[in-house]
Scaffold this active site. Structure first.
Site, PDB file in Angstrom:
ATOM      1  N   GLY A  10     -63.569 -38.071  -3.466  1.00 34.26           N
ATOM      2  CA  GLY A  10     -62.504 -38.286  -4.459  1.00 34.26           C
ATOM      3  C   GLY A  10     -62.949 -37.803  -5.823  1.00 34.26           C
ATOM      4  O   GLY A  10     -62.583 -38.371  -6.855  1.00 34.26           O
ATOM      5  N   GLY A  13     -60.704 -37.341  -8.937  1.00 34.02           N
ATOM      6  CA  GLY A  13     -59.973 -38.486  -9.483  1.00 34.02           C
ATOM      7  C   GLY A  13     -60.518 -38.893 -10.842  1.00 34.02           C
ATOM      8  O   GLY A  13     -61.482 -38.311 -11.353  1.00 34.02           O
ATOM      9  N   ASP A  35     -63.450 -33.405  -2.356  1.00 28.55           N
ATOM     10  CA  ASP A  35     -62.095 -33.865  -2.679  1.00 28.55           C
ATOM     11  C   ASP A  35     -61.128 -33.135  -1.770  1.00 28.55           C
ATOM     12  O   ASP A  35     -61.416 -32.038  -1.290  1.00 28.55           O
ATOM     13  CB  ASP A  35     -61.761 -33.584  -4.155  1.00 28.55           C
ATOM     14  N   ILE A  55     -61.697 -36.507   4.076  1.00 28.60           N
ATOM     15  CA  ILE A  55     -62.697 -37.465   4.568  1.00 28.60           C
ATOM     16  C   ILE A  55     -62.381 -37.939   5.989  1.00 28.60           C
ATOM     17  O   ILE A  55     -63.184 -38.615   6.614  1.00 28.60           O
ATOM     18  CB  ILE A  55     -62.854 -38.688   3.629  1.00 28.60           C
ATOM     19  N   TYR A 154     -52.760 -51.353  -0.155  1.00 25.60           N
ATOM     20  CA  TYR A 154     -53.976 -50.957  -0.875  1.00 25.60           C
ATOM     21  C   TYR A 154     -54.936 -52.150  -1.020  1.00 25.60           C
ATOM     22  O   TYR A 154     -56.136 -52.041  -0.779  1.00 25.60           O
ATOM     23  CB  TYR A 154     -53.556 -50.419  -2.241  1.00 25.60           C
ATOM     24  N   LYS A 158     -58.637 -52.505   0.575  1.00 31.60           N
ATOM     25  CA  LYS A 158     -59.838 -52.711  -0.247  1.00 31.60           C
ATOM     26  C   LYS A 158     -60.591 -53.958   0.209  1.00 31.60           C
ATOM     27  O   LYS A 158     -61.816 -53.949   0.327  1.00 31.60           O
ATOM     28  CB  LYS A 158     -59.465 -52.817  -1.732  1.00 31.60           C
TER      29      LYS A 158
HETATM   30  N1  SER Z   1     -55.523 -49.368 -10.775  1.00 28.43           N
HETATM   31  C1  SER Z   1     -55.283 -49.563  -9.384  1.00 28.43           C
HETATM   32  C2  SER Z   1     -53.839 -49.451  -9.059  1.00 28.43           C
HETATM   33  O1  SER Z   1     -53.044 -49.733  -9.919  1.00 28.43           O
HETATM   34  C3  SER Z   1     -55.752 -50.900  -8.954  1.00 28.43           C
HETATM   35  O2  SER Z   1     -57.056 -50.811  -8.569  1.00 28.43           O
HETATM   36  O3  SER Z   1     -53.523 -49.169  -7.952  1.00 28.43           O
END
Ligand code: SER
Length: 339
Positions: A10, A13, A35, A55, A154, A158
């Site tokens: 990444g 980013g 990336d 990846i 997400y 995580k």
């Molecule tokens: N900044 C991220 C998001 O808004 C949160 O880790 O998805």
């Protein structure tokens, strides 16, 4: 002999940009940048090799495994929270499948060169899921072990990857001898919203703050997608980069956790608006709530308890609300846009 390198996924980013130049300055080590897209021209001079690839492409990871001796992996590639809600299965594939592939690469590397591979994983306040605004208002600073009930794909990704990292560090294939050192030295950080003077995030839900600041400095109108009272923690990108370097260089014996909370300051969306209007009286900032994105940030804590990071590896942010603007964001963003 294979070349010894640090691998950064990444790399294009926001964190990748800052991290690569700092790592290069600090350690003069050889960096392999990976990336999905062709590596940005600003990054290329700082790295030994730039690889455009996925990846999830195991053949590519096998090739990297064969070619390099990897001492550290900074696995930054991920789909952020808002984007992941639009394509949850793709997000799961990348955020979880990609992390698993990188952990497996770390294991193969550790086996071949005989040293544990240090693995940095950026986690997020998205792992928290606070059930109501009333409860959010009651919690002063959330501890790492509280309210880990994420409400986004997400956040689920995580939180699970934090557990995977702990598993690879502590338990992976150690049925016979628990005293052997782990093959992977996994270190994770739960970042708040990050704000950079040189890049703007995309696909996240904390994006309203950096978008508002960058828009106001360019004299563009900004329609904020959350309520004015919406409060979450933030930190500047230089502090985030420094925190990664500090966590990764801390002696393992000092670390009492696999994953740490960290923060700079907490502020509401209208505090950001007021600040920008105090600097630019013509700043045109309005609020039109996007219900889905609002419910995501409402489930995130207003502040986090980062006392474990302070105690274990000496974490202290340089930037709080006021000096983040005065010393970093306002001059940095103005210079970036040539204003
Ligand atoms: N900044 C991220 C998001 O808004 C949160 O880790 O998805």
């Amino acid at each position: 002999m294979r070349k010894s390198v640090i691998l950064i996924t990444g790399a294009n980013g926001e964190i990748g940009h800052g991290l690569i130049s700092s790592l290069q300055e600090r350690y003069q080590q050889n960096i392999v940048a990976l990336d999905l897209k062709v590596i940005d021209p600003e990054i290329r001079p700082h790295v030994k090799e730039s690889i455009a690839g996925n990846i999830l492409d195991k053949a590519l990871l096998d090739q990297i495994n064969a070619e390099y001796q990897i001492s550290e992996i900074y696995h930054l590639a991920a789909l952020l929270s808002t984007r992941a809600e639009f394509s949850p299965v793709a997000a799961h594939d990348v955020n979880v499948g990609g992390t698993l592939n990188l952990l497996e690469l770390a294991v193969q590397q550790a086996r071949s060169h005989g040293q544990p591979v240090k693995f940095f994983f950026p986690s997020s306040i998205a792992v928290y899921g606070i059930p109501s605004l009333k409860i959010k208002q009651k919690i002063t600073k959330i501890h790492e072990d509280e309210y880990c009930f994420p409400e986004t794909m997400y956040g689920c990704n995580k939180l699970y990857c934090e557990s995977l990292g702990a598993y690879y560090s502590k338990h992976y294939q150690r049925l016979s001898d628990n005293s052997l050192p782990g093959l992977v030295d996994f270190r994770g950080m739960r970042f708040p919203g990050l704000i950079s003077a040189v890049t703007v995030p995309s696909g996240g839900t904390s994006d309203f703050a950096p978008e508002m600041i960058h828009a106001a400095i360019q004299h563009h109108p900004y329609d904020c997608f959350v309520r004015p009272d919406t409060t979450i923690p933030f930190m500047t990108m230089p502090d985030a980069i420094r925190s990664i370097l500090e966590l990764m260089s801390a002696p393992k014996s000092n670390l009492t956790r696999q994953v740490y909370n960290i923060t700079g300051w907490s502020a509401s969306a209208d505090k950001f608006r007021d600040k920008m209007q105090s600097v630019y009286s013509d700043a045109n900032i309005t609020f039109t709530v996007n219900e889905k994105r609002q419910s995501i940030v409402d489930s995130w804590p207003a502040d986090v308890d980062d006392s474990a990071a302070q105690k274990d590896w000496g974490w202290q942010p340089e930037h709080h609300f006021q000096n983040a603007f005065d010393d970093y964001l306002l001059p940095g963003i103005k210079a970036h846009y040539g204003k």
